[in-house]
Design a protein around this motif. Sequence first.
Motif, PDB file in Angstrom:
ATOM      1  N   ASP A 846       0.702  -1.119   0.108  1.00 24.88           N
ATOM      2  CA  ASP A 846      -0.077   0.057   0.126  1.00 24.88           C
ATOM      3  C   ASP A 846       0.855   1.240   0.036  1.00 24.88           C
ATOM      4  OD1 ASP A 846      -2.479  -1.434   0.139  1.00 24.88           O
ATOM      5  OD2 ASP A 846      -1.962  -1.772   2.363  1.00 24.88           O
ATOM      6  N   ASN A 847       2.227   1.121   0.265  1.00 26.75           N
ATOM      7  CA  ASN A 847       2.888   2.296   0.365  1.00 26.75           C
ATOM      8  C   ASN A 847       3.992   2.311  -0.707  1.00 26.75           C
ATOM      9  OD1 ASN A 847       1.620   2.911   2.840  1.00 26.75           O
ATOM     10  ND2 ASN A 847       3.101   1.819   4.214  1.00 26.75           N
ATOM     11  N   LYS A 848       4.288   1.487  -1.434  1.00 22.09           N
ATOM     12  CA  LYS A 848       5.382   1.336  -2.407  1.00 22.09           C
ATOM     13  C   LYS A 848       5.337   2.539  -3.347  1.00 22.09           C
ATOM     14  CE  LYS A 848       2.919  -1.657  -5.704  1.00 22.09           C
ATOM     15  NZ  LYS A 848       2.850  -0.636  -6.757  1.00 22.09           N
ATOM     16  N   ASP A 849       4.192   3.313  -3.566  1.00 17.32           N
ATOM     17  CA  ASP A 849       4.513   4.337  -4.586  1.00 17.32           C
ATOM     18  C   ASP A 849       4.407   5.901  -3.690  1.00 17.32           C
ATOM     19  OD1 ASP A 849       4.634   2.793  -6.898  1.00 17.32           O
ATOM     20  OD2 ASP A 849       2.370   2.606  -6.800  1.00 17.32           O
ATOM     21  N   LEU A 850       4.385   5.802  -2.601  1.00 15.87           N
ATOM     22  CA  LEU A 850       4.376   7.060  -1.614  1.00 15.87           C
ATOM     23  C   LEU A 850       5.813   7.594  -1.626  1.00 15.87           C
ATOM     24  CD1 LEU A 850       2.255   6.044   1.096  1.00 15.87           C
ATOM     25  CD2 LEU A 850       1.753   7.146  -1.006  1.00 15.87           C
ATOM     26  N   LEU A 851       6.036   8.827  -1.635  1.00 15.91           N
ATOM     27  CA  LEU A 851       7.236   9.620  -1.913  1.00 15.91           C
ATOM     28  C   LEU A 851       6.952  10.823  -1.117  1.00 15.91           C
ATOM     29  CD1 LEU A 851       7.337   9.437  -5.638  1.00 15.91           C
ATOM     30  CD2 LEU A 851       9.361   8.600  -4.076  1.00 15.91           C
ATOM     31  N   LEU A 852       8.273  11.219  -0.550  1.00 17.40           N
ATOM     32  CA  LEU A 852       8.379  12.464   0.147  1.00 17.40           C
ATOM     33  C   LEU A 852       9.526  13.254  -0.269  1.00 17.40           C
ATOM     34  CD1 LEU A 852       8.256  11.100   4.030  1.00 17.40           C
ATOM     35  CD2 LEU A 852       6.556  12.317   2.824  1.00 17.40           C
ATOM     36  N   PHE A 853       9.395  14.497  -0.603  1.00 19.12           N
ATOM     37  CA  PHE A 853      10.337  15.759  -0.990  1.00 19.12           C
ATOM     38  C   PHE A 853      10.958  16.460  -0.178  1.00 19.12           C
ATOM     39  CE2 PHE A 853       7.343  13.869  -4.257  1.00 19.12           C
ATOM     40  CZ  PHE A 853       7.977  13.403  -4.999  1.00 19.12           C
ATOM     41  N   TYR A 854      12.221  16.159   0.392  1.00 18.43           N
ATOM     42  CA  TYR A 854      12.992  16.750   1.467  1.00 18.43           C
ATOM     43  C   TYR A 854      13.424  17.989   1.024  1.00 18.43           C
ATOM     44  CZ  TYR A 854      12.194  12.566   4.387  1.00 18.43           C
ATOM     45  OH  TYR A 854      11.617  11.535   5.064  1.00 18.43           O
ATOM     46  N   GLU A 855      13.752  18.791   2.232  1.00 17.93           N
ATOM     47  CA  GLU A 855      14.554  20.100   2.087  1.00 17.93           C
ATOM     48  C   GLU A 855      15.877  19.641   1.535  1.00 17.93           C
ATOM     49  OE1 GLU A 855      15.740  23.683   5.058  1.00 17.93           O
ATOM     50  OE2 GLU A 855      14.970  21.742   6.003  1.00 17.93           O
ATOM     51  N   TYR A 856      16.683  18.669   1.653  1.00 26.35           N
ATOM     52  CA  TYR A 856      18.247  18.292   1.424  1.00 26.35           C
ATOM     53  C   TYR A 856      18.097  16.814   1.546  1.00 26.35           C
ATOM     54  CZ  TYR A 856      19.426  19.341   6.410  1.00 26.35           C
ATOM     55  OH  TYR A 856      19.371  19.534   7.670  1.00 26.35           O
ATOM     56  N   PHE A 857      19.366  16.323   1.092  1.00 20.59           N
ATOM     57  CA  PHE A 857      19.673  14.862   1.320  1.00 20.59           C
ATOM     58  C   PHE A 857      20.924  14.376   1.406  1.00 20.59           C
ATOM     59  CE2 PHE A 857      16.577  16.462  -1.948  1.00 20.59           C
ATOM     60  CZ  PHE A 857      15.515  15.539  -1.771  1.00 20.59           C
ATOM     61  N   ASP A 858      20.964  13.537   2.181  1.00 19.06           N
ATOM     62  CA  ASP A 858      22.407  12.865   2.864  1.00 19.06           C
ATOM     63  C   ASP A 858      23.650  12.817   1.829  1.00 19.06           C
ATOM     64  OD1 ASP A 858      24.279  10.876   3.616  1.00 19.06           O
ATOM     65  OD2 ASP A 858      23.139  10.807   5.297  1.00 19.06           O
ATOM     66  N   GLY A 859      24.772  13.454   2.094  1.00 17.69           N
ATOM     67  CA  GLY A 859      25.899  13.597   1.168  1.00 17.69           C
ATOM     68  C   GLY A 859      26.295  12.188   0.797  1.00 17.69           C
ATOM     69  N   ASP A 860      26.069  10.977   1.551  1.00 18.78           N
ATOM     70  CA  ASP A 860      26.721   9.738   1.375  1.00 18.78           C
ATOM     71  C   ASP A 860      25.537   8.778   0.924  1.00 18.78           C
ATOM     72  OD1 ASP A 860      29.160  10.504   2.243  1.00 18.78           O
ATOM     73  OD2 ASP A 860      28.547   9.862   4.389  1.00 18.78           O
ATOM     74  N   THR A 861      24.550   8.840   1.299  1.00 15.43           N
ATOM     75  CA  THR A 861      23.443   7.729   1.010  1.00 15.43           C
ATOM     76  C   THR A 861      22.108   8.472   0.094  1.00 15.43           C
ATOM     77  OG1 THR A 861      22.195   8.305   2.917  1.00 15.43           O
ATOM     78  CG2 THR A 861      23.922   6.799   3.343  1.00 15.43           C
ATOM     79  N   ALA A 862      21.878   9.788   0.274  1.00 14.98           N
ATOM     80  CA  ALA A 862      20.936  10.591  -0.473  1.00 14.98           C
ATOM     81  C   ALA A 862      19.678  10.186   0.254  1.00 14.98           C
ATOM     82  CB  ALA A 862      20.547  10.017  -1.840  1.00 14.98           C
ATOM     83  N   ARG A 863      19.635   9.826   1.325  1.00 15.55           N
ATOM     84  CA  ARG A 863      18.246   9.860   2.029  1.00 15.55           C
ATOM     85  C   ARG A 863      17.855  11.018   2.524  1.00 15.55           C
ATOM     86  NH1 ARG A 863      18.512  10.948   7.692  1.00 15.55           N
ATOM     87  NH2 ARG A 863      20.610  10.997   8.647  1.00 15.55           N
ATOM     88  N   GLY A 864      16.432  11.417   2.609  1.00 14.54           N
ATOM     89  CA  GLY A 864      15.967  12.647   2.862  1.00 14.54           C
ATOM     90  C   GLY A 864      16.296  13.330   4.335  1.00 14.54           C
ATOM     91  N   VAL A 865      16.462  14.619   4.096  1.00 15.04           N
ATOM     92  CA  VAL A 865      16.777  15.049   5.701  1.00 15.04           C
ATOM     93  C   VAL A 865      16.371  16.630   5.686  1.00 15.04           C
ATOM     94  CG1 VAL A 865      18.649  15.550   7.076  1.00 15.04           C
ATOM     95  CG2 VAL A 865      19.190  14.043   5.302  1.00 15.04           C
ATOM     96  N   GLY A 866      15.928  16.997   6.668  1.00 15.33           N
ATOM     97  CA  GLY A 866      15.445  18.406   6.919  1.00 15.33           C
ATOM     98  C   GLY A 866      13.946  18.088   6.746  1.00 15.33           C
ATOM     99  N   ALA A 867      13.468  19.297   6.502  1.00 10.41           N
ATOM    100  CA  ALA A 867      11.832  19.392   6.045  1.00 10.41           C
ATOM    101  C   ALA A 867      11.480  18.365   5.186  1.00 10.41           C
ATOM    102  CB  ALA A 867      11.304  20.587   5.608  1.00 10.41           C
ATOM    103  N   SER A 868      10.507  17.303   5.679  1.00  9.62           N
ATOM    104  CA  SER A 868       9.911  16.368   4.674  1.00  9.62           C
ATOM    105  C   SER A 868       9.182  16.607   3.529  1.00  9.62           C
ATOM    106  CB  SER A 868       9.438  15.247   5.879  1.00  9.62           C
ATOM    107  OG  SER A 868       8.213  15.618   6.307  1.00  9.62           O
TER     108      SER A 868
END
Length: 895
Positions: A846-868
């Motif tokens: 049920d969640n596989k297409d859900l996305l969040l667009f963050y303020e910035y992204f981890d410089g090593d892994t690209a995970r979302g960081v800051g305001a989600s």
Amino acid sequence: MNPEQERLNTNALKEVPLEKWGPYLSERQWATVREDYSANGDAWSYFPHDHARSRVYRWGEDGLGGISDARQNLCFALALWNGKDPILKERLFGLTNSEGNHGEDVKELYYYLDNVPTHAYMKFLYQYPQEAFPYEKLIEENRSRTRKQHEYELLDTGVFDNNRYFDVFVEYAKNNAEDVCIQIEVWNRGDTNATIWVLPTLWFRNRWAYGDLTQKPLIQAQGDGCVRASHEFLEDYFFYFQSAKASLFTENETNIERIFGATNHSPFVKDAFHEAICEGNEELYRLLKNNQQGTKFAPIYELSIEPKSSQKIMLRLSNTENVDPFNHSFSQIFSDRRQETEEFYQRYAPSEKYQSDSQSADKELQGSRTSDLKNIQRQVFAGLLWSKQYYHYDIERWLEGDPNQIAPPDERFLGRNAEWTHLKNQDVMSMSDTWEYPWYAAWDLAFHCLPMAMLDPTFAKNQLILITREWFMSPNGQIPAYEWNFSDVNPPVHAWSALSIYRIEKTLHGKEDLNFLKRIFQKLLINFTWWANREDENGNNIFTGGFLGLDNIGVIDRDNLPLNSHLEQVDATAWMAMYALNMMDIALEIARHDPGFEDVATKFYEHFVLIAESLNKGLWDTEESFFYDLLYTQGGKITPMKVRSIVGLSALFAVSIIDQKKMADLPDFKKRISYIRDYRTKANKFLPSEQMAEDGNILLSLVNRTMLTKLLQVMLDENEFLSVGGIRALSKYYEKNPYSVNVQEVDYSINYMPAESDSGMFGGNSNWRGPVWMPVNYLIIKSLKKYYQFYGDSFKVEFPTGSGKMMNLNEVSGELANRIVGIFQRNEAGDRPVHGAYQEFYKRPDNKDLLLFYEYFDGDTARGVGASHQTGWTAVVAELINEDIWEKETELPLK
């Protein structure tokens, strides 16, 4: 023509090209600066989340997945209760600045799934735990964590384990501009029956308490399943609802007993629904149920939902009386609007591209990737459009207070924004984010307007015009930065944004709006003059500006320099060079149709030449082949700030090509720049241009070919700037080799931090010391494409540095775009880098297409960081997804 496009075309002809009803209701009004009437300016403490349900707002409203009219007189939003929480879920919860180990942060799961520019169709998802919402646990755990640790998120608490949560979808489909159909669908994702209370809430913003209305508005019962809402600034609206357990009325009035310890004049207060339902106050419940009018209303639906099943609620808000609001046409309206939405977005979606000899399995994989890209782009656009918010802030009135209200403290006349008394904002704005940043920010807005121009160029153009209007821009020419401090200085990217909007509209919509360019150009002339007069301290074309939106990127806090010192900044100077070039380009474009602009184009060309000379002579380090800031301290000592960061790379942004064919129609401009080139060549002065012999086109840039090669070698080095998700804000070199400098007997240092900040500088929730930031990456990608337009295949670099693989700059630009887009893409394992440690949750069906667009992204892994949910400037990824569009949006054909 697609019906949504027809609606947009009609809107564009209006004096105010804005839909009356839209997602203008913010997810957070509490703890905003405009609601802060404290003496010390601590907005987070003055109006906390705990007050929000009980205390009336002065300048706006908030709600969950809601809508309002464009002046936010009448509002609609969700309210939910899982039977275990101490309060109704009426608005989003998050941590204040002092509660989070990295500053303020929303702690909810919600998603903007769909929207169109006229808001004829919108879809929102809120994920609500079936167990008690862990308010205290989130606060306590984050407070106990250090800045070295990750934030403690809602998914870490365990309340979503075993799918024990509800998916609450709310959809809006307009029958017409004054008739909005609403459908709420609640899914029980768990394995056992679960009960949820749903209160679709309609209310009036309280303007009567502040003397804005001659009479109090009224919502009153009209019989079974209908109430009438009457307001002096609106025509009457009818709110229809299906049969409910009960209907409750109260007033949007402060519960002064709870907040201030005084006696309430009536039980009908803002938070009465909370007490009656969550606290089980049966006497109050009967009063609210028997009441037949008020300024806040909600029917109650108690839904017992079986496992893996859903139930729906239908509602309608209309300006006409309808004897049968939920007949067969209700579902047809939703069906039609969904289909129109699909058709509208088809033109922006990436196309499927197969090689003729590809195997069927490869085609299937490619098709899956294309579908995923379409989903990413669609949600980017949805977030951008859901972030159009009503914004009201009259600073003069805020400073002085309102009649019949307690006077604000005298300290505020010497405090935040006190010098901005001309600022009287009451408009629908493109917000950075509806929770973390529920206010406009000047340079963020400039980036929002680019993807917005793809969909609705009229709104995008009006946003830029708006912030330069007299009720926004200071009389001295400064553009207001952002709510927390309008006097801060943001990068002057608005001329670049205006030119980009013009070109996007020309490319996608076939319209050359020269009138827009003329209007914005005149206002930006004033702003450019403010910059030239205020931020060039020594009159040497080297500029300052403080943090310039890059927060903690400097080794020293650039907004709080050591005593009797000043900083000559590479980025401030580069931004001004870019500003001058953009203004020149705008003037040249207008001059093709109005020769009166030819002279001013020459003026900005001269500005650029002088700034470029100063930057190269003063801030380029020839030994290390990089641009560095210079700190001037008492006694004339000069200390270079030798930190490799995006500050030094900002020199790449200022680049333009003068088309020789266009110059043929501008003889005075051609003559003048030829003279300047000849003079500076003979005098052995710096010349920021190159000319191609074969076509005569002229490249204007801050860096020559040799310098460009040196900068790109560092930028494209994976041990320095290049990461899996794009270009880092600070070189990874400093991870093992922190940089330090001693200034006036004080040691300062900086090290690489790929994600959250380890200091409280600028609130602690923003970090430019390592992560990938979307706006600067977008500028790099576009700048490289411009360099390629000039150099073509004659200029190649290694990508990555040291790999031995040579690419031209168009290919490098494309590779960087792919890395940016790849942050959100699903890989073969079903993971998306953006989701970081929460892949399991987002791989559930049920969640596989859900996305969040963050303020910035981890410089090593690209995970979302800051305001989600900072879809504002992160929305530029929507253009990068479709290579055909962003390649066409250029001034000259690619080589």
